[in-house]
Scaffold this motif. Structure first.
Motif, PDB file in Angstrom:
ATOM      1  N   GLU A  77       0.780  -1.312  -0.070  1.00 36.91           N
ATOM      2  CA  GLU A  77       0.033   0.166  -0.113  1.00 36.91           C
ATOM      3  C   GLU A  77       0.883   1.302   0.051  1.00 36.91           C
ATOM      4  OE1 GLU A  77      -3.139   2.175   2.915  1.00 36.91           O
ATOM      5  OE2 GLU A  77      -3.181  -0.040   2.755  1.00 36.91           O
ATOM      6  N   LYS A  78       1.978   1.100   0.772  1.00 37.30           N
ATOM      7  CA  LYS A  78       3.067   2.432   0.703  1.00 37.30           C
ATOM      8  C   LYS A  78       3.419   2.688  -0.790  1.00 37.30           C
ATOM      9  CE  LYS A  78       4.453   1.821   5.597  1.00 37.30           C
ATOM     10  NZ  LYS A  78       5.577   1.758   6.451  1.00 37.30           N
ATOM     11  N   VAL A  79       3.722   1.599  -1.361  1.00 38.87           N
ATOM     12  CA  VAL A  79       4.128   2.014  -2.824  1.00 38.87           C
ATOM     13  C   VAL A  79       3.328   2.414  -3.730  1.00 38.87           C
ATOM     14  CG1 VAL A  79       5.284   0.976  -5.015  1.00 38.87           C
ATOM     15  CG2 VAL A  79       6.039   0.003  -2.763  1.00 38.87           C
ATOM     16  N   ASN A  80       2.057   1.929  -3.674  1.00 43.55           N
ATOM     17  CA  ASN A  80       1.251   2.566  -4.431  1.00 43.55           C
ATOM     18  C   ASN A  80       0.769   3.954  -4.008  1.00 43.55           C
ATOM     19  OD1 ASN A  80       0.778  -0.028  -5.902  1.00 43.55           O
ATOM     20  ND2 ASN A  80      -0.788  -0.723  -4.505  1.00 43.55           N
ATOM     21  N   THR A  81       0.399   4.106  -2.829  1.00 46.53           N
ATOM     22  CA  THR A  81       0.186   5.580  -2.348  1.00 46.53           C
ATOM     23  C   THR A  81       1.493   6.449  -2.620  1.00 46.53           C
ATOM     24  OG1 THR A  81      -1.023   4.582  -0.423  1.00 46.53           O
ATOM     25  CG2 THR A  81      -0.307   6.847  -0.138  1.00 46.53           C
ATOM     26  N   PHE A  82       2.642   6.111  -2.556  1.00 45.83           N
ATOM     27  CA  PHE A  82       3.825   6.934  -2.681  1.00 45.83           C
ATOM     28  C   PHE A  82       3.797   7.241  -4.321  1.00 45.83           C
ATOM     29  CE2 PHE A  82       8.155   7.605  -4.109  1.00 45.83           C
ATOM     30  CZ  PHE A  82       8.477   8.523  -3.447  1.00 45.83           C
ATOM     31  N   VAL A  83       3.598   6.346  -5.129  1.00 44.28           N
ATOM     32  CA  VAL A  83       3.572   6.621  -6.552  1.00 44.28           C
ATOM     33  C   VAL A  83       2.439   7.547  -7.012  1.00 44.28           C
ATOM     34  CG1 VAL A  83       3.324   5.537  -8.944  1.00 44.28           C
ATOM     35  CG2 VAL A  83       4.864   4.367  -7.147  1.00 44.28           C
ATOM     36  N   ALA A  84       1.275   7.275  -6.407  1.00 40.25           N
ATOM     37  CA  ALA A  84       0.249   7.990  -6.703  1.00 40.25           C
ATOM     38  C   ALA A  84       0.511   9.527  -6.371  1.00 40.25           C
ATOM     39  CB  ALA A  84      -1.185   7.772  -6.147  1.00 40.25           C
ATOM     40  N   SER A  85       0.851   9.613  -5.242  1.00 38.64           N
ATOM     41  CA  SER A  85       1.256  11.037  -4.664  1.00 38.64           C
ATOM     42  C   SER A  85       2.290  11.631  -5.375  1.00 38.64           C
ATOM     43  CB  SER A  85       1.349  10.973  -3.256  1.00 38.64           C
ATOM     44  OG  SER A  85       0.212  10.493  -2.479  1.00 38.64           O
ATOM     45  N   ASN A  86       3.206  11.064  -6.038  1.00 40.91           N
ATOM     46  CA  ASN A  86       4.390  11.630  -6.515  1.00 40.91           C
ATOM     47  C   ASN A  86       4.611  11.262  -8.009  1.00 40.91           C
ATOM     48  OD1 ASN A  86       5.787  12.661  -3.917  1.00 40.91           O
ATOM     49  ND2 ASN A  86       5.278  10.615  -3.363  1.00 40.91           N
ATOM     50  N   LYS A 127       9.161   2.321 -21.225  1.00 39.84           N
ATOM     51  CA  LYS A 127       8.119   1.283 -20.965  1.00 39.84           C
ATOM     52  C   LYS A 127       7.265   1.629 -19.604  1.00 39.84           C
ATOM     53  CE  LYS A 127      11.327  -1.967 -23.183  1.00 39.84           C
ATOM     54  NZ  LYS A 127      12.166  -3.230 -22.984  1.00 39.84           N
ATOM     55  N   ILE A 128       8.030   2.270 -18.714  1.00 39.95           N
ATOM     56  CA  ILE A 128       7.036   2.720 -17.680  1.00 39.95           C
ATOM     57  C   ILE A 128       6.178   3.595 -17.840  1.00 39.95           C
ATOM     58  CG2 ILE A 128       7.457   3.612 -15.134  1.00 39.95           C
ATOM     59  CD1 ILE A 128      10.367   2.589 -15.360  1.00 39.95           C
ATOM     60  N   TYR A 129       6.273   4.850 -18.391  1.00 46.40           N
ATOM     61  CA  TYR A 129       5.561   5.900 -18.603  1.00 46.40           C
ATOM     62  C   TYR A 129       5.473   5.887 -20.107  1.00 46.40           C
ATOM     63  CZ  TYR A 129       7.132   7.468 -14.017  1.00 46.40           C
ATOM     64  OH  TYR A 129       7.156   7.559 -12.716  1.00 46.40           O
ATOM     65  N   THR A 130       4.193   5.165 -20.429  1.00 48.17           N
ATOM     66  CA  THR A 130       3.867   4.765 -21.717  1.00 48.17           C
ATOM     67  C   THR A 130       3.037   5.900 -22.466  1.00 48.17           C
ATOM     68  OG1 THR A 130       1.842   3.860 -20.987  1.00 48.17           O
ATOM     69  CG2 THR A 130       3.811   2.314 -21.500  1.00 48.17           C
ATOM     70  N   SER A 131       2.586   6.744 -21.833  1.00 42.78           N
ATOM     71  CA  SER A 131       1.829   7.935 -22.304  1.00 42.78           C
ATOM     72  C   SER A 131       2.117   9.110 -21.320  1.00 42.78           C
ATOM     73  CB  SER A 131       0.411   7.488 -22.633  1.00 42.78           C
ATOM     74  OG  SER A 131      -0.305   7.490 -21.714  1.00 42.78           O
ATOM     75  N   SER A 132       1.363  10.389 -21.806  1.00 44.87           N
ATOM     76  CA  SER A 132       1.457  11.375 -20.900  1.00 44.87           C
ATOM     77  C   SER A 132       0.271  11.530 -19.708  1.00 44.87           C
ATOM     78  CB  SER A 132       1.284  12.855 -21.761  1.00 44.87           C
ATOM     79  OG  SER A 132       0.076  12.731 -22.325  1.00 44.87           O
ATOM     80  N   LYS A 133      -0.927  10.425 -20.147  1.00 44.33           N
ATOM     81  CA  LYS A 133      -1.858  10.224 -19.412  1.00 44.33           C
ATOM     82  C   LYS A 133      -1.790   8.900 -18.580  1.00 44.33           C
ATOM     83  CE  LYS A 133      -4.654  13.125 -22.148  1.00 44.33           C
ATOM     84  NZ  LYS A 133      -5.278  14.114 -21.114  1.00 44.33           N
ATOM     85  N   VAL A 139       1.887   2.571 -14.069  1.00 42.43           N
ATOM     86  CA  VAL A 139       3.053   2.602 -13.610  1.00 42.43           C
ATOM     87  C   VAL A 139       3.889   2.021 -12.548  1.00 42.43           C
ATOM     88  CG1 VAL A 139       4.816   4.420 -12.336  1.00 42.43           C
ATOM     89  CG2 VAL A 139       3.236   5.311 -14.077  1.00 42.43           C
ATOM     90  N   VAL A 140       3.179   1.372 -11.804  1.00 43.88           N
ATOM     91  CA  VAL A 140       3.607   0.470 -10.529  1.00 43.88           C
ATOM     92  C   VAL A 140       3.671  -0.925 -11.326  1.00 43.88           C
ATOM     93  CG1 VAL A 140       3.117  -0.901  -8.610  1.00 43.88           C
ATOM     94  CG2 VAL A 140       2.557   1.592  -8.701  1.00 43.88           C
ATOM     95  N   ASP A 141       2.770  -1.163 -12.095  1.00 46.49           N
ATOM     96  CA  ASP A 141       2.648  -2.616 -12.910  1.00 46.49           C
ATOM     97  C   ASP A 141       3.864  -2.547 -13.787  1.00 46.49           C
ATOM     98  OD1 ASP A 141       0.479  -3.437 -11.729  1.00 46.49           O
ATOM     99  OD2 ASP A 141      -0.947  -2.899 -13.109  1.00 46.49           O
ATOM    100  N   ASN A 142       4.132  -1.591 -14.430  1.00 47.50           N
ATOM    101  CA  ASN A 142       5.389  -1.424 -15.651  1.00 47.50           C
ATOM    102  C   ASN A 142       6.520  -1.568 -14.847  1.00 47.50           C
ATOM    103  OD1 ASN A 142       3.504  -1.105 -17.416  1.00 47.50           O
ATOM    104  ND2 ASN A 142       3.627   1.095 -17.575  1.00 47.50           N
ATOM    105  N   ILE A 143       6.719  -0.783 -13.622  1.00 44.15           N
ATOM    106  CA  ILE A 143       8.280  -0.956 -12.470  1.00 44.15           C
ATOM    107  C   ILE A 143       8.192  -2.080 -12.226  1.00 44.15           C
ATOM    108  CG2 ILE A 143       8.972  -0.146 -10.703  1.00 44.15           C
ATOM    109  CD1 ILE A 143       7.903   2.595 -11.052  1.00 44.15           C
ATOM    110  N   ASN A 144       7.319  -2.995 -11.747  1.00 41.77           N
ATOM    111  CA  ASN A 144       7.266  -4.500 -11.495  1.00 41.77           C
ATOM    112  C   ASN A 144       7.682  -5.304 -12.550  1.00 41.77           C
ATOM    113  OD1 ASN A 144       7.146  -6.370  -9.135  1.00 41.77           O
ATOM    114  ND2 ASN A 144       5.328  -6.940 -10.440  1.00 41.77           N
TER     115      ASN A 144
END
Length: 146
Positions: A77-86, A127-133, A139-144
């Motif tokens: 949950e911390k990873v997901n929340t961190f990525v969402a917030s940043n 591969k992580i940031y596949t589009s501007s949207k 992002v989390v799935d792509n990093i994983n």
């Protein structure tokens, strides 16, 4: 101040906007859904503050509610929340291959070789940031996947 808070709560309870999409700058959560005006910094700050202080963003990320998309694989949950917030800052730092946000992400993911991890993120930026949207869950799935 109490009247403003009460107004927001009443608007939220009566609002049909619960199915709106999240704002790319402030992430998902009720703040992004209730406060639609994102034309200036004040409104973005209100969205982010409401998302963060009420705890609804954490809940939304965890359970896929409040306009948040649930990840395929929940690292934590911390990873997901961190990525969402940043999202914005993390994107910049992944592109640069250095920074406080990518260091924090490595720590949250319990990565022992941070230097290799961050280099790998930078090399696979597209591969992580596949589009501007791109959304947090992607992002989390792509990093994983990397």
């Amino acid at each position: 101040m109490k009247k403003i808070a009460l107004s927001i709560l009443v608007s939220l309870a009566l609002s049909p906007m619960v199915f709106a999409s999240p704002n790319a700058n402030t992430g998902c959560g009720l703040g992004s859904q209730v406060i639609k005006d994102d034309s200036n910094a004040l409104m973005l700050a209100l969205q982010a503050t409401f998302n963060g202080t009420s705890g609804n963003q954490t809940f939304g990320v965890t359970f896929g509610t409040s306009g948040c998309k649930k990840t395929k694989l929940v690292l934590s949950e911390k990873v997901n929340t961190f990525v969402a917030s940043n999202m914005d800052q993390l994107s910049k730092e992944v592109a640069m291959g250095r920074g406080e946000s990518v260091d924090t992400l490595a720590e949250l993911m319990n990565i022992s070789d941070k230097k290799t991890f961050i280099s790998s993120l930078q090399a696979n930026y597209n591969k992580i940031y596949t589009s501007s949207k791109v959304e947090m869950a992607d992002v989390v799935d792509n990093i994983n996947a990397i």
